[in-house]
Write a protein that holds these residues in place. Structure first.
Motif, PDB file in Angstrom:
ATOM      1  N   ASN A 163       0.813  -1.205   0.000  1.00 18.21           N
ATOM      2  CA  ASN A 163       0.000   0.000   0.000  1.00 18.21           C
ATOM      3  C   ASN A 163       0.855   1.267   0.000  1.00 18.21           C
ATOM      4  N   ARG A 174     -14.322   5.367   1.183  1.00 16.09           N
ATOM      5  CA  ARG A 174     -12.978   5.911   1.067  1.00 16.09           C
ATOM      6  C   ARG A 174     -12.936   7.439   1.073  1.00 16.09           C
ATOM      7  N   GLU A 204      -5.850   8.550   1.114  1.00  7.17           N
ATOM      8  CA  GLU A 204      -6.845   7.837   0.305  1.00  7.17           C
ATOM      9  C   GLU A 204      -6.583   6.336   0.293  1.00  7.17           C
ATOM     10  N   ILE A 205      -5.349   5.979   0.040  1.00  6.49           N
ATOM     11  CA  ILE A 205      -5.021   4.556  -0.076  1.00  6.49           C
ATOM     12  C   ILE A 205      -5.196   3.849   1.266  1.00  6.49           C
ATOM     13  N   TRP A 210       0.228   7.136  -6.374  1.00  3.66           N
ATOM     14  CA  TRP A 210      -0.994   7.939  -6.432  1.00  3.66           C
ATOM     15  C   TRP A 210      -0.717   9.362  -5.972  1.00  3.66           C
ATOM     16  N   ALA A 231      -8.795   3.322   2.423  1.00  2.00           N
ATOM     17  CA  ALA A 231      -9.405   2.188   1.731  1.00  2.00           C
ATOM     18  C   ALA A 231      -8.856   0.868   2.251  1.00  2.00           C
ATOM     19  N   MET A 232      -7.639   0.917   2.781  1.00  2.00           N
ATOM     20  CA  MET A 232      -7.041  -0.302   3.312  1.00  2.00           C
ATOM     21  C   MET A 232      -7.727  -0.715   4.614  1.00  2.00           C
ATOM     22  N   ILE A 233      -8.054   0.275   5.448  1.00  2.00           N
ATOM     23  CA  ILE A 233      -8.583  -0.041   6.770  1.00  2.00           C
ATOM     24  C   ILE A 233     -10.102  -0.125   6.767  1.00  2.00           C
ATOM     25  N   PHE A 234     -10.755   0.857   6.099  1.00  2.00           N
ATOM     26  CA  PHE A 234     -12.217   0.906   6.113  1.00  2.00           C
ATOM     27  C   PHE A 234     -12.768   0.295   4.826  1.00  2.00           C
ATOM     28  N   PRO A 235     -14.076   0.057   4.782  1.00  2.00           N
ATOM     29  CA  PRO A 235     -14.666  -0.417   3.516  1.00  2.00           C
ATOM     30  C   PRO A 235     -14.406   0.616   2.414  1.00  2.00           C
ATOM     31  N   SER A 236     -14.090   0.138   1.228  1.00  2.00           N
ATOM     32  CA  SER A 236     -13.677   1.067   0.179  1.00  2.00           C
ATOM     33  C   SER A 236     -14.807   1.995  -0.262  1.00  2.00           C
ATOM     34  N   THR A 237     -16.048   1.603   0.029  1.00  2.00           N
ATOM     35  CA  THR A 237     -17.174   2.475  -0.316  1.00  2.00           C
ATOM     36  C   THR A 237     -17.057   3.816   0.386  1.00  2.00           C
TER      37      THR A 237
END
Lengths: 390, 307
Positions: free
Chosen positions: B7, B277, B265-266, B14, B269-275
């Motif tokens: 990541n 983000r 951002e990355i 990114w 999304a790694m820790i929480f649901p990507s929805t």
């Protein structure tokens, strides 16, 4: 010279008068074709028209349709709906009330098929939309049918295919949460996969938003989760990015898609990365067998290009009408009665052998049919791989 | 651990894009006290110019007239596109901003939005809604470092971005032009009295910002080879957030904040649901700005702030 002209005109007039009188005992069966000949999607209209005309040729070569031991001539009423909802409604109303059609084939796109279905249902006239995948087209409309499967249906189909083909246990899903089609399909797939493999078998259910281009964090998460494949019901531009980025992150397992992959653009944008991947769709031209191949060859010879799914589905819709008419047993000439008879026969169609798969109608007027799984070949062509049933 | 490092690599790539674009916002702001809201679209134009130049060169070499290795084509593409896009930037400044230099800042900001729309729809009219595929000039090679996958493209993107940022830093600090820019940022009223033309300096900052956006566009094209006319809109906004987060007008801050934004951002999304983000990522940034309203390196509001 003048006398000759008069003679010709008289002959033609005689012909005009005498033709209907020869058929006076058997009124022709009229089938309406509500197609987008002009407008945004003229190619769809063209495919519809060509497929319907090919079917008519076959029927007329036989001298008409044989129903209950009697031959009936068939007439097509082809009208242009300009790919507009209001025109499709106008066309449907005109066909049903003025032309007195027995059944309407079309419109194709859901945008026109949903409102036109309302008209057909109100006038108690059977309608088959070959191409519309929106559930609303047939919902609570006993007179409206369709020849293609619905969007949600592909979820179970792909789940079954993966199970059979690879015997995988752990699935990952990557989808656009802001777009109806992928979101719906992703959820249907998740449900189907968990029904097959038990709860928790979808190990990663990751999403993004329309216009995102970087999926590295989602894909890294998917890789970490130990998923054996990814299902991604996305459109071609995202497919290219997802597949390439997955490969760059060292994800080598299969990536599977749905009918939204079925565009020539997919391979153009994605290139070699997409070779060997699978997706489900209505029909595949390359590698088709049997009746499907016959239809494709005939169409190609006549019109110079490989027919797309609209043409194939229209062909099936015409053949469904034919089957239902034959099953109806008799044509009374009373339009309301014949329409009712045809609708009942359509609802009872079982195991119909179409070129896009075997169909049986549900109560809602949607077919239970098999989907085609396509493999993107090493040449970048969409190759028929397998027919999969729910 | 592998997961974490993977990541990190993703975030570095990114963040490079955000940093390169945020630089353009910051540079223009430091001179003219206005945010060039068309900058995201200049990034898009840069990517398309890169696409045009590279396909042009590829067509020439395919014709057999000249034989060039692919890396050289990429270098040429970057150089040509930088020059061409900087002309676009200067044109935007000349047409859109110079006539409005003494108008209220809000007018200039709105002009920026309009220029953005013109660039988007102009591209749409020119090339149609079809997405174009950026030619892959370098063959992707994937290296596996104990489970962490790195591609040659990722390395190139990060290295090129860092080199450009350092070069810009040196330019601003060591050259006469750079000194003029710094002086102008310090006091834009006094510097013209010393014989430095504000028009020249404004044009130069637009040119440099646009050239950096062009590089970002081409690098973006190699990493995400699907271009569409609206690709710069959301990206521009996010880079703008980075510019604010870094502190308005701060070069160093823009770079750091760009990378930070990529990391947030990355990792969200790694820790929480990507929805969730962007929801969570930008809430975090809101929170940072609540405590540091001027960003990391920004100066407090002063009388000269006209926006």
């Amino acid at each position: 010279m003048r006398k000759g002209m008069i003679f010709v005109v008289v002959c033609m007039a005689m012909g005009l008068i005498s033709t209907p009188s020869a058929w006076s005992k058997t009124k022709p069966i009229k089938i309406g074709i509500n197609a987008p000949i002009t407008g945004d999607i003229p190619k769809v209209g063209e495919g519809t028209k060509f497929a319907a005309q090919m079917w008519l040729e076959d029927v007329m070569a036989d001298g008409g349709l044989t129903i209950g031991g009697k031959k009936y001539p068939v007439e097509l009423v082809i009208e242009d709906n300009e790919a507009k909802a209001e025109s499709a409604v106008k066309v449907a109303t005109k066909m049903i009330t003025e032309d007195e059609i027995l059944v309407m084939v079309g419109p194709q796109a859901s945008k026109q098929a949903v409102p036109a279905g309302e008209v057909a249902n109100n006038y108690k006239t059977p309608m088959i939309s070959p191409w519309s995948t929106n559930p609303d087209t047939t919902k609570e409309r006993p007179y409206v049918f369709r020849a293609c499967f619905l969007d949600p249906f592909q979820g179970p189909v792909i789940a079954n295919f993966i199970k059979e083909e690879f015997n995988f246990k752990k699935a990952a899903v990557l989808y656009d949460v802001a777009s109806d089609y992928p979101k719906g399909l992703a959820e249907f797939f998740k449900k189907a996969w968990e029904d097959l493999n038990g709860p928790g078998s979808v190990v990663a259910f990751e999403s993004f938003t329309t216009k995102d281009t970087d999926f590295s964090s989602q894909l890294t998460k998917i890789k970490q989760s130990g998923a054996e494949f990814i299902f991604t019901p996305q459109y071609y531009n995202e497919v290219a990015l997802i597949v390439q980025q997955a490969h760059e992150l060292g994800f080598k397992a299969p990536i599977v898609g749905s009918d939204s992959w079925g565009s020539a653009e997919t391979v153009k944008l994605c290139g070699k990365d997409c070779y060997g991947l699978f997706f489900s769709t209505h029909y595949a031209a390359a590698g088709a067998k049997g009746e499907t191949k016959k239809f494709i060859d005939r169409y190609k010879e006549k019109h110079g290009y490989v027919p797309d799914d609209v043409a194939a589905l229209t062909w099936d819709a015409m053949r469904l009408v034919e089957t239902a008419l034959v099953n109806c047993g008799k044509i009374t000439g009373k339009i309301e009665k014949d329409r009712q008879c045809l609708r009942d026969a359509l609802a009872k169609v079982k195991d119909f052998n179409g070129i896009t798969g075997k169909m049986t109608f549900t109560e809602e007027g949607d077919p239970i049919k098999c989907a085609v799984v396509v493999r993107i070949s090493e040449k970048g062509e969409f190759e028929f791989y397998k027919s999969v049933c729910p | 651990m592998v997961f974490f490092f993977q990541n990190m690599i993703n975030a570095l790539q990114w963040g490079s894009f955000y940093a390169l674009i945020a630089l353009g916002y910051s540079m223009v702001y430091s001179i003219l006290m206005l945010f060039n809201f068309a900058h995201g679209d200049i990034f898009m134009v840069g990517a398309y110019i890169g696409f045009g130049v590279s396909t042009g060169i590829l067509a020439l070499t395919a014709g057999g007239a000249i034989a060039l290795p692919n890396w050289l084509i990429l270098v040429l593409t970057i150089l040509f596109s930088m020059v061409l896009t900087s002309f676009v930037g200067m044109l935007v400044e000349r047409i859109g901003y110079r006539p409005l230099r003494d108008a209220p800042r809000a007018s200039a900001a709105i002009t920026g939005l309009m220029i953005g729309i013109i660039l988007e729809t102009g591209n749409l009219a020119l090339l149609g809604a079809r997405r174009v595929s950026f030619p892959s000039l370098i063959q992707t090679a994937t290296y596996n470092f104990g489970g962490v996958y790195v591609t040659n493209k990722k390395i190139m993107i990060v290295v090129v971005s860092l080199v450009l940022m350092l070069a810009l830093d040196q330019f601003i600090r060591r050259t006469k032009w750079g000194m003029a820019i710094r002086a102008m940022a310090f006091d834009y009223l006094a510097v013209p009295l010393m014989g430095v033309s504000i028009n020249t300096i404004a044009r130069m900052t637009f040119a440099i910002g646009s050239a950096l956006a062009a590089v970002a566009g081409i690098l973006f094209g190699t990493a995400y080879p699907v271009l569409d006319p609206y690709m710069g809109v959301l990206f521009g906004w996010k880079a703008f957030v980075a510019a604010i987060l870094g502190g308005r007008g701060s070069i160093m801050g823009a770079c750091l904040a760009g990378f930070l934004l990529g990391f947030i951002e990355i990792f969200v999304a790694m820790i929480f649901p990507s929805t969730l983000r962007d929801l969570i990522a930008y809430s975090i940034i809101m929170l940072i700005l609540t405590f540091r309203p001027h960003g990391f390196f920004g100066e407090p509001y002063s009388a000269r702030l006209r926006l």
